[in-house]
Design a protein around this motif. Structure first.
Motif, PDB file in Angstrom:
ATOM      1  N   THR A 273       0.903  -1.110  -0.197  1.00 18.74           N
ATOM      2  CA  THR A 273       0.142  -0.095   0.013  1.00 18.74           C
ATOM      3  C   THR A 273       0.964   1.261   0.128  1.00 18.74           C
ATOM      4  OG1 THR A 273      -0.153   0.110   2.446  1.00 18.74           O
ATOM      5  CG2 THR A 273      -1.878  -1.030   1.041  1.00 18.74           C
TER       6      THR A 273
ATOM      7  N   VAL B  20       2.070   1.867  -3.663  1.00 17.41           N
ATOM      8  CA  VAL B  20       0.952   2.135  -4.475  1.00 17.41           C
ATOM      9  C   VAL B  20       0.485   3.558  -4.170  1.00 17.41           C
ATOM     10  CG1 VAL B  20      -1.397   1.823  -5.038  1.00 17.41           C
ATOM     11  CG2 VAL B  20      -0.048  -0.119  -4.843  1.00 17.41           C
TER      12      VAL B  20
ATOM     13  N   THR C  79      -1.872   3.755 -11.310  1.00 17.53           N
ATOM     14  CA  THR C  79      -2.764   2.732 -11.296  1.00 17.53           C
ATOM     15  C   THR C  79      -2.150   1.314 -11.624  1.00 17.53           C
ATOM     16  OG1 THR C  79      -4.598   4.494 -11.573  1.00 17.53           O
ATOM     17  CG2 THR C  79      -5.272   2.187 -11.945  1.00 17.53           C
TER      18      THR C  79
ATOM     19  N   VAL D 229      -5.839  -8.856  -4.817  1.00 15.87           N
ATOM     20  CA  VAL D 229      -5.766  -7.450  -4.845  1.00 15.87           C
ATOM     21  C   VAL D 229      -6.824  -6.863  -3.888  1.00 15.87           C
ATOM     22  CG1 VAL D 229      -7.600  -6.931  -6.447  1.00 15.87           C
ATOM     23  CG2 VAL D 229      -5.610  -5.433  -6.417  1.00 15.87           C
TER      24      VAL D 229
ATOM     25  N   LYS E 275      -6.292  -3.346  -1.817  1.00 13.32           N
ATOM     26  CA  LYS E 275      -7.348  -2.250  -2.214  1.00 13.32           C
ATOM     27  C   LYS E 275      -8.124  -1.574  -1.036  1.00 13.32           C
ATOM     28  CE  LYS E 275     -11.146  -1.983  -5.506  1.00 13.32           C
ATOM     29  NZ  LYS E 275     -10.540  -0.589  -6.750  1.00 13.32           N
TER      30      LYS E 275
ATOM     31  N   ARG F  54      -6.823   3.399  -7.247  1.00 20.35           N
ATOM     32  CA  ARG F  54      -5.584   2.998  -7.866  1.00 20.35           C
ATOM     33  C   ARG F  54      -5.213   1.582  -8.193  1.00 20.35           C
ATOM     34  NH1 ARG F  54      -3.676   7.472  -9.996  1.00 20.35           N
ATOM     35  NH2 ARG F  54      -3.759   9.156  -8.545  1.00 20.35           N
ATOM     36  N   LEU F  55      -5.952   0.661  -7.455  1.00 21.23           N
ATOM     37  CA  LEU F  55      -5.817  -0.829  -7.859  1.00 21.23           C
ATOM     38  C   LEU F  55      -7.313  -1.361  -8.496  1.00 21.23           C
ATOM     39  CD1 LEU F  55      -4.348  -1.729  -4.501  1.00 21.23           C
ATOM     40  CD2 LEU F  55      -3.162  -1.753  -6.795  1.00 21.23           C
TER      41      LEU F  55
END
Length: 500
Positions: A400, A403, A409, A417, A421, A429-430
């Motif tokens: 995380t 990300v 993305t 995921v 997420k 973004r996921l």
């Protein structure tokens, strides 16, 4: 009156202690993954947080809409200063308390010769014992009681079924018939069916059969029994009609789950699950407890003192029987559909008459001892719950953080995921995809697919081997413990058409 209120408050305190005991056990077992980490178990949290963030969403849900569950989670998340795992743990407590409230409704009113609060606590304690016999990580095992503590596996439907039984019992117990209870029953049936069509299989059909049998054997309650059947059936019909405006959110109506030709395979499947359940001491204990409660329910049916008791006692064994036969006949292959096998038999305890002690002092002492034991046990369980809800997950944090800092993305498959997420600062973004990079529209906001392309992929041991639409190789691979991030920047990977 003060004594009655004191008993009710004591009952709720005992229910809270039992809830903490049950959750404390699960939180320190491999089955805690079903509460905090499992891909299926996170849909309510994802939708709830999306609503709180101001986004309605274009959700692709299963046949279950999770409406009460989403409302409860969102309310808790809005008022509690906890991380998402803390809210999930608090939600589990609320689920058990709601279960107790429904059981208390079934137990009936205070009257001479009855102890509805004591027996309600006893019924919840029996359910907690069943939870304590469950610890495996599998979501598809006959460890059914612990599913009540998740936000996803039909907790609101379980409560709705018990509320329906309780309202029927209260209506039969009244000396004067009115319309308030049947109307309330119809509303509960409508909301429960709107949210989850399984209510019809768990309550509408079997409860109508029980009430029909009661009408045939007890002419004095025939008119009331028919009114209750009309209420629960009519409410369920309204619930099905109410699902029409939500059709855009229902990615699977559930009709495909009904395959009568598969009944032999279904019977074999559930038999295998039963054998697996009996392969551990806890499984044997839980099974014996359920069978004992079922036998008790049958005995109480034959010796019930009035129509209300007979209804509750009959429901305790008839609901599981109808659901089991119906599940096999429909060719289903999911253990969670059989939850009435564990929550209905505990109603045998609230169908019991009061057990009077010769000494009121002895009764009070015994009650005080039980209360102290429960409170101490609940207090001991709290640190275990807190530890489980706040335990660091460095692998997840690694993903995380990467990300969040990338500003880009990426994508990942369903079982991989969903946890990152939920915990990412910006869940959009996921993107959830299949192994060929098609958008996977299942228990997710379909607006995520509008991005059209991604620049990295997340994978773990549950990820199916990728079959990408390009031969490009990742420019970097970031190791995050059980996760790997395949970074393709500055290149991008196009998303294929979404599928369910």
């Amino acid at each position: 009156m003060r004594r009655v209120w004191g008993r009710e408050l004591a009952g709720w305190a005992a229910a809270l202690a039992l809830a903490l005991l049950a959750i404390g056990h699960l939180a320190s077992s491999p089955r805690s993954a079903l509460i905090f980490d499992d891909g299926d178990s996170l849909i309510v949290a994802l939708v709830g947080r999306s609503i709180l963030d101001g986004g309605g969403g274009d959700w692709a849900l299963s046949s279950v809409l999770f409406l009460p569950e989403i409302a409860v989670f969102a309310a808790l998340d809005a008022v509690l200063p906890l991380n998402v795992d803390g809210v999930l743990a608090a939600n589990a407590v609320v689920n058990v308390l709601a279960l107790y409230g429904a059981i208390r409704l079934v137990a009936g009113r205070h009257a001479v010769g009855r102890s509805p609060v004591a027996w309600s606590v006893a019924a919840l304690a029996a359910f907690a014992v069943l939870v304590l016999t469950e610890s495996g990580p599998s979501r598809d095992a006959l460890e059914l009681a612990s599913l009540m503590l998740t936000t996803t596996y039909y907790s609101a439907t379980v409560v709705g079924v018990l509320l329906a039984v309780g309202l029927c019992r209260r209506f039969l117990d009244r000396t004067r018939a009115g319309v308030a209870l049947p109307v309330t029953l119809g509303l509960i049936a409508a909301v429960a069916t709107l949210s989850n069509p399984l209510f019809a299989a768990w309550a509408t059909v079997p409860l109508s059969l029980v009430l029909g049998g009661l009408c045939l054997t007890t002419p004095a309650v025939r008119r009331r029994g028919l009114a209750l059947i009309a209420a629960v059936v009519g409410g369920s019909i309204l619930g099905f009609l109410g699902r029409i405006p939500f059709s855009a959110w229902i990615a699977n109506s559930g009709a495909g789950y009904i395959q009568p030709a598969e009944w032999i395979h279904s019977a074999a499947y559930y038999a295998d699950l039963a054998i697996d359940r009996l392969s551990s001491p806890g499984g044997v204990l839980g099974t014996v407890a359920v069978l004992a409660l079922t036998v008790l329910a049958v005995v109480r049916t034959a010796h019930a003192s009035d129509a209300g008791d007979r209804l509750v006692a009959t429901a305790a064994w008839a609901l599981p029987l109808v659901v089991l036969i119906g599940g096999i006949a429909a060719g289903t292959h999911a253990a969670r559909y059989l939850q009435p096998l564990v929550f209905a038999p505990i109603l045998a305890l609230v169908a019991l008459p009061s057990v009077r002690s010769r000494s009121s002092v002895r009764t009070r002492v015994a009650g005080a001892v039980v209360a102290v034991v429960l409170l101490v046990g609940g207090a001991v369980a709290v640190p275990r719950i807190v530890q489980a809800a706040s335990a660091p997950d460095p692998d997840l944090t690694c993903v995380t953080d990467w990300v969040d800092s990338s500003g880009r993305t990426g994508a990942g498959q369903f079982w991989t995921v969903r946890l990152p997420k939920l915990h990412a600062t910006d869940p959009t973004r996921l993107v959830q995809v299949d192994h060929e990079l098609h958008g996977y529209a299942w228990l997710v906001d379909r607006r995520d697919f509008a991005v059209g392309e991604v620049s990295f992929l997340i994978e773990d041991a549950q990820t199916v081997a990728w079959n990408l639409p390009t031969a490009a190789a990742p420019t970097a691979v970031v190791a995050c413990g059980r996760y790997r991030i395949l970074d393709y920047a500055p290149a991008t990977l196009p998303l294929g058409p979404a599928r369910s």
